[in-house]
Design a protein around this motif. Structure first.
Motif, short mmCIF file in Angstrom:
data_model
loop_
_atom_site.label_atom_id
_atom_site.label_comp_id
_atom_site.label_asym_id
_atom_site.label_seq_id
_atom_site.Cartn_x
_atom_site.Cartn_y
_atom_site.Cartn_z
N SER A 1 44.12 86.73 78.78
CA SER A 1 42.90 86.88 79.57
C SER A 1 42.27 88.26 79.34
CB SER A 1 43.22 86.69 81.05
OG SER A 1 42.11 86.97 81.85
N THR B 1 40.58 88.37 75.90
CA THR B 1 39.29 87.68 75.93
C THR B 1 38.23 88.55 76.61
OG1 THR B 1 40.36 85.52 75.97
CG2 THR B 1 38.08 85.62 76.76
N ARG B 2 38.60 89.14 77.74
CA ARG B 2 37.67 89.99 78.49
C ARG B 2 37.26 91.22 77.67
NH1 ARG B 2 37.89 94.29 81.60
NH2 ARG B 2 40.14 94.54 81.44
N GLN C 1 37.43 91.53 74.40
CA GLN C 1 36.69 91.09 73.22
C GLN C 1 35.20 90.95 73.56
OE1 GLN C 1 38.61 90.51 70.32
NE2 GLN C 1 36.68 90.48 69.24
N GLU C 2 34.92 90.38 74.72
CA GLU C 2 33.53 90.21 75.16
C GLU C 2 32.88 91.55 75.51
OE1 GLU C 2 33.86 87.44 78.40
OE2 GLU C 2 34.31 85.76 77.06
N ARG C 3 33.63 92.44 76.13
CA ARG C 3 33.10 93.73 76.55
C ARG C 3 32.90 94.68 75.36
NH1 ARG C 3 36.53 97.83 79.62
NH2 ARG C 3 35.20 99.58 79.19
N ALA C 4 33.76 94.58 74.35
CA ALA C 4 33.70 95.39 73.12
C ALA C 4 33.61 96.90 73.39
CB ALA C 4 32.55 94.93 72.24
N TRP D 1 41.19 91.73 69.82
CA TRP D 1 42.03 92.20 70.93
C TRP D 1 43.30 91.38 71.07
CZ3 TRP D 1 42.09 96.57 73.57
CH2 TRP D 1 40.98 97.41 73.48
#
Length: 184
Positions: A47, A50-51, A53-56, A79
């Protein structure tokens, strides 16, 4: 500068090689999160991966091998791979259901291996007063006739993750690796 990049690349390659050698049990059957007796590291770090990866976020990453250190600002492209050591330390395997002693308070949850042959010796999950995770610490070890490896993994959500590894290999000797990454 070229020398630094070579050291940084060599350090990452060495750290990855050591990780591949020391990882065991990755093909084990995963337990159902509904019946997991222990905190689900795998689900938590998947989790987080994923978080993040989206936030970068930009990460200030310091890699050290036997005292030689380099620091770079980087963006992590994967990540899931970056947090792989944390994910691989999950103890929710059916065969290990009664292999850890559990100690807990309102803010601290600690799992300590009963069997000295288990790779993950201890997991500590620290929470704040609202129940949010403040820190996860994992202590791993692998020991056989050829080598002995000790790892300490620390994760502070949205702040820092750190991997400290000491390895002693017959004939080659001792190596110390450290990765510290500040998430911005």
């Amino acid at each position: 500068m070229v020398q630094r990049n070579r050291i940084f690349s060599a350090s990452l390659l060495c750290a990855f090689s050591v990780w591949v050698i020391s990882c065991t049990g990755s093909a084990d059957v995963q337990s159902d999160s509904q019946t997991s007796p222990y905190f689900g590291l795998e689900a938590y770090f998947n989790s987080e991966a994923t978080r993040l990866q989206e936030r970068a976020p930009t990460v200030t990453k310091t890699v050290s091998k036997n005292g030689e250190t380099e620091t770079h600002d980087v963006r992590i492209g994967n990540w899931q791979n970056e947090l792989a050591l944390f994910i691989e330390s999950d103890i929710n395997k059916p065969a290990w259901q009664h292999s850890y002693q559990v100690d807990s308070t309102a803010s601290l949850l600690t799992y300590t291996a009963i069997d000295p042959d288990l790779r993950t010796e201890q997991i500590t999950v620290e929470k704040d007063t609202n129940g949010h995770i403040k820190r996860i610490r994992i202590v791993n070890k692998v020991q056989n006739m050829l080598y002995q490896t000790g790892e300490q993994l620390d994760y502070y959500p949205d702040s820092l993750y750190r991997i400290i590894r000491k390895q002693r290999v017959q004939i080659i000797g001792e190596s110390n690796y450290a990765v510290s990454a500040f998430i911005r």
